[in-house]
Design a protein around this motif. Structure first.
Motif, PDB file in Angstrom:
ATOM      1  N   LEU A 269       0.827  -1.206   0.000  1.00  0.00           N
ATOM      2  CA  LEU A 269       0.000   0.000   0.000  1.00  0.00           C
ATOM      3  C   LEU A 269       0.861   1.255   0.000  1.00  0.00           C
ATOM      4  O   LEU A 269       0.598   2.216  -0.738  1.00  0.00           O
ATOM      5  CB  LEU A 269      -0.916  -0.008   1.222  1.00  0.00           C
ATOM      6  N   ALA A 270       1.900   1.249   0.827  1.00  0.00           N
ATOM      7  CA  ALA A 270       2.818   2.387   0.860  1.00  0.00           C
ATOM      8  C   ALA A 270       3.483   2.576  -0.499  1.00  0.00           C
ATOM      9  O   ALA A 270       3.645   3.710  -0.982  1.00  0.00           O
ATOM     10  CB  ALA A 270       3.868   2.183   1.945  1.00  0.00           C
ATOM     11  N   ALA A 271       3.859   1.464  -1.134  1.00  0.00           N
ATOM     12  CA  ALA A 271       4.497   1.536  -2.450  1.00  0.00           C
ATOM     13  C   ALA A 271       3.544   2.117  -3.488  1.00  0.00           C
ATOM     14  O   ALA A 271       3.950   2.896  -4.361  1.00  0.00           O
ATOM     15  CB  ALA A 271       4.973   0.148  -2.881  1.00  0.00           C
TER      16      ALA A 271
ATOM     17  N   SER B 116       2.133   9.187  -6.360  1.00  0.00           N
ATOM     18  CA  SER B 116       2.693  10.528  -6.141  1.00  0.00           C
ATOM     19  C   SER B 116       3.791  10.838  -7.151  1.00  0.00           C
ATOM     20  O   SER B 116       3.907  11.979  -7.621  1.00  0.00           O
ATOM     21  CB  SER B 116       3.238  10.633  -4.712  1.00  0.00           C
ATOM     22  N   ILE B 117       4.597   9.839  -7.484  1.00  0.00           N
ATOM     23  CA  ILE B 117       5.606  10.036  -8.529  1.00  0.00           C
ATOM     24  C   ILE B 117       4.933  10.401  -9.840  1.00  0.00           C
ATOM     25  O   ILE B 117       5.323  11.346 -10.536  1.00  0.00           O
ATOM     26  CB  ILE B 117       6.470   8.773  -8.695  1.00  0.00           C
ATOM     27  N   GLU B 118       3.889   9.650 -10.187  1.00  0.00           N
ATOM     28  CA  GLU B 118       3.180   9.909 -11.444  1.00  0.00           C
ATOM     29  C   GLU B 118       2.482  11.260 -11.424  1.00  0.00           C
ATOM     30  O   GLU B 118       2.402  11.930 -12.459  1.00  0.00           O
ATOM     31  CB  GLU B 118       2.170   8.782 -11.692  1.00  0.00           C
TER      32      GLU B 118
ATOM     33  N   PHE C 166      -1.586   5.816   9.891  1.00  0.00           N
ATOM     34  CA  PHE C 166      -1.674   5.588   8.449  1.00  0.00           C
ATOM     35  C   PHE C 166      -1.619   6.911   7.694  1.00  0.00           C
ATOM     36  O   PHE C 166      -1.015   6.996   6.620  1.00  0.00           O
ATOM     37  CB  PHE C 166      -2.950   4.835   8.085  1.00  0.00           C
ATOM     38  N   GLN C 167      -2.246   7.945   8.234  1.00  0.00           N
ATOM     39  CA  GLN C 167      -2.148   9.269   7.609  1.00  0.00           C
ATOM     40  C   GLN C 167      -0.688   9.722   7.536  1.00  0.00           C
ATOM     41  O   GLN C 167      -0.243  10.263   6.522  1.00  0.00           O
ATOM     42  CB  GLN C 167      -2.961  10.290   8.402  1.00  0.00           C
ATOM     43  N   ALA C 168       0.056   9.497   8.630  1.00  0.00           N
ATOM     44  CA  ALA C 168       1.476   9.873   8.642  1.00  0.00           C
ATOM     45  C   ALA C 168       2.242   9.083   7.605  1.00  0.00           C
ATOM     46  O   ALA C 168       3.084   9.634   6.868  1.00  0.00           O
ATOM     47  CB  ALA C 168       2.064   9.647  10.035  1.00  0.00           C
ATOM     48  N   LEU C 169       1.987   7.777   7.523  1.00  0.00           N
ATOM     49  CA  LEU C 169       2.670   6.935   6.547  1.00  0.00           C
ATOM     50  C   LEU C 169       2.345   7.364   5.126  1.00  0.00           C
ATOM     51  O   LEU C 169       3.248   7.501   4.282  1.00  0.00           O
ATOM     52  CB  LEU C 169       2.267   5.473   6.764  1.00  0.00           C
ATOM     53  N   SER C 170       1.075   7.583   4.840  1.00  0.00           N
ATOM     54  CA  SER C 170       0.679   7.938   3.485  1.00  0.00           C
ATOM     55  C   SER C 170       1.245   9.294   3.076  1.00  0.00           C
ATOM     56  O   SER C 170       1.709   9.470   1.943  1.00  0.00           O
ATOM     57  CB  SER C 170      -0.846   7.946   3.358  1.00  0.00           C
TER      58      SER C 170
ATOM     59  N   GLY D  30       5.062  12.776   0.072  1.00  0.00           N
ATOM     60  CA  GLY D  30       6.189  13.705  -0.001  1.00  0.00           C
ATOM     61  C   GLY D  30       7.375  13.130  -0.742  1.00  0.00           C
ATOM     62  O   GLY D  30       7.984  13.796  -1.582  1.00  0.00           O
ATOM     63  N   ALA D  31       7.700  11.865  -0.445  1.00  0.00           N
ATOM     64  CA  ALA D  31       8.814  11.212  -1.146  1.00  0.00           C
ATOM     65  C   ALA D  31       8.515  11.069  -2.623  1.00  0.00           C
ATOM     66  O   ALA D  31       9.394  11.252  -3.484  1.00  0.00           O
ATOM     67  CB  ALA D  31       9.075   9.844  -0.520  1.00  0.00           C
ATOM     68  N   GLY D  32       7.258  10.759  -2.953  1.00  0.00           N
ATOM     69  CA  GLY D  32       6.878  10.623  -4.358  1.00  0.00           C
ATOM     70  C   GLY D  32       6.990  11.931  -5.116  1.00  0.00           C
ATOM     71  O   GLY D  32       7.428  11.954  -6.274  1.00  0.00           O
TER      72      GLY D  32
END
Length: 392
Positions: free
Chosen positions: A213-215, A221-223, A334-338, A343-345
């Motif tokens: 899910l994280a991936a 986000s990258i896209e 989960f909000q923090a993880l997403s 941000g990384a994406g």
């Protein structure tokens, strides 16, 4: 489904639409005034503080009444947005938006915790389906509406509308969740910051699929960034066609979310999540490999459909498989993880000399597929490890 749940969902959707108006209003203001790094500042303000504070905020939701926490958080959000309409400085407004985003972690986590109590266990899956579909519709109409209203009345009005939307949601919450309803489900007098992450990790289905899910969030986000450049090249700079392509993702997510809430489907948490991630991954990969607008349209519809189904599957899985006493912490974490993945994406999707925008879109499709393959291998190994060897 109970009327109270419908009222709570309607208020949530109106509030989310208000959030979209305010965020895009500030982004448009920064672009119009040519404020250096203004757009980035808005995005960072909404991401980083919430990522850092979400675990603590989640423990507050679980320690006290979710209804009370939600109402106080919504009041703080309304006051923050009201103050943002009164100040003239851009950076001061961004700081107030960041404060509202922090309070938003609490109101969203509390809303997640209250939904089963309001809808009833037998209707929670359907409620999550309608809420997810409605959020997709809000995401579809929010950007063009924000642009239109900003051109008419300016950013100050958009901020005021967002502030009012929190008051509307507070009113809906008071109506839908009376004091007689126990929304301190399994209240924990002593919670730890790691409880939410631990609950997600240990929950059946959720823990196994969380890396995938994280991936998928990272890939989307990258896209979202690289796709702007890639897709505009594909359509030869035609902004109308470009906008329609982006809209097809949200359009596809609506039926995906609605179908995932149908009887017989809403309980298939793992299947919904896996199918959704695979649909998004394959669609993004083919989008990068086949730079043809006529092909990308249906691919984005499929990706959006998978996104909607996956979101419903995740919400239902957390509600069903994570202990109710840590629902607030789990959803805040989960909000923090997403948001960390988002941000990384955004950073990875930023144009650079090493990888073309088309290459970045292709990579965004590969990432969730590799993550799903890894999850499959991990599941097989876990099952093998639980098989007891026959005694000699």
């Amino acid at each position: 489904m109970p009327v109270a749940a419908q009222v709570l969902i309607a208020g949530t959707l109106f509030s989310r639409l208000g959030d979209t108006l305010a965020s895009l209003g500030l982004v448009l203001h920064a672009a119009d005034r040519d404020i250096r790094f203004g757009v980035t500042e808005v995005m960072i303000a909404e991401l980083i503080p919430t990522v850092l504070a979400a675990p603590l905020i989640g423990t507050v939701v679980d320690r006290f009444s979710a209804r009370a926490v939600c109402l106080w958080a919504l009041l703080l959000q309304a006051l923050s947005l009201g103050a943002a309409t009164a100040v003239g400085g851009f950076h001061a407004r961004v700081a107030l938006i960041a404060l509202s985003a922090l309070a938003g972690v609490a109101s969203v986590a509390a809303g997640f915790k209250m939904l089963p109590a309001v809808a009833g266990e037998e209707h929670t899956g359907r409620a999550n389906s309608l809420l997810t579909a409605g959020l997709s519709v809000a995401g579809l109409i929010g950007p063009p509406l924000a642009g239109f209203l900003n051109s008419l009345w300016g950013t100050r009005v958009l901020l005021a509308v967002d502030g009012a939307s929190f008051l509307v949601l507070a009113g809906c919450t008071m109506l839908a969740v009376p004091n007689t309803v126990d929304v301190a489900i399994g209240r924990r007098p002593a919670t730890k910051l790691a409880d939410g992450y631990r609950a997600l990790r240990d929950a059946p289905v959720v823990g196994t699929l969380m890396p995938a899910l994280a991936a998928s969030i990272l890939a989307i986000s990258i896209e979202n960034v690289a796709g702007v450049y890639y897709l505009r090249d594909v359509v030869n700079g035609n902004d109308t066609v470009f906008g329609l392509i982006l809209a097809t993702w949200a359009l596809g997510s609506v039926p995906g979310a609605l179908l995932a809430g149908r009887p017989g489907w809403s309980d298939r948490h793992g299947q919904l999540i896996v199918t959704g991630i695979l649909g998004m991954g394959v669609s993004l990969l083919l989008t990068g490999l086949i730079p043809v607008a006529a092909v990308i349209f249906p691919l984005f519809l499929i990706a959006g459909f998978g996104n909607g189904a996956c979101n419903v599957g995740l919400r239902n899985a957390v509600h069903a498989r994570v202990p109710a006493e840590v629902h607030g912490s789990a959803w805040a974490c989960f909000q923090a993880l997403s948001r960390s993945c988002i941000g990384a994406g955004f950073l990875l999707g930023t144009p650079n000399s090493a990888v073309s925008s088309q290459g970045q879109v292709i990579i965004s499709g590969v990432i969730p597929l590799v993550a799903m393959a890894w999850a499959g291998v991990a599941t097989v190994r876990r099952r093998e490890s639980t098989v007891t060897e026959p005694s000699a």
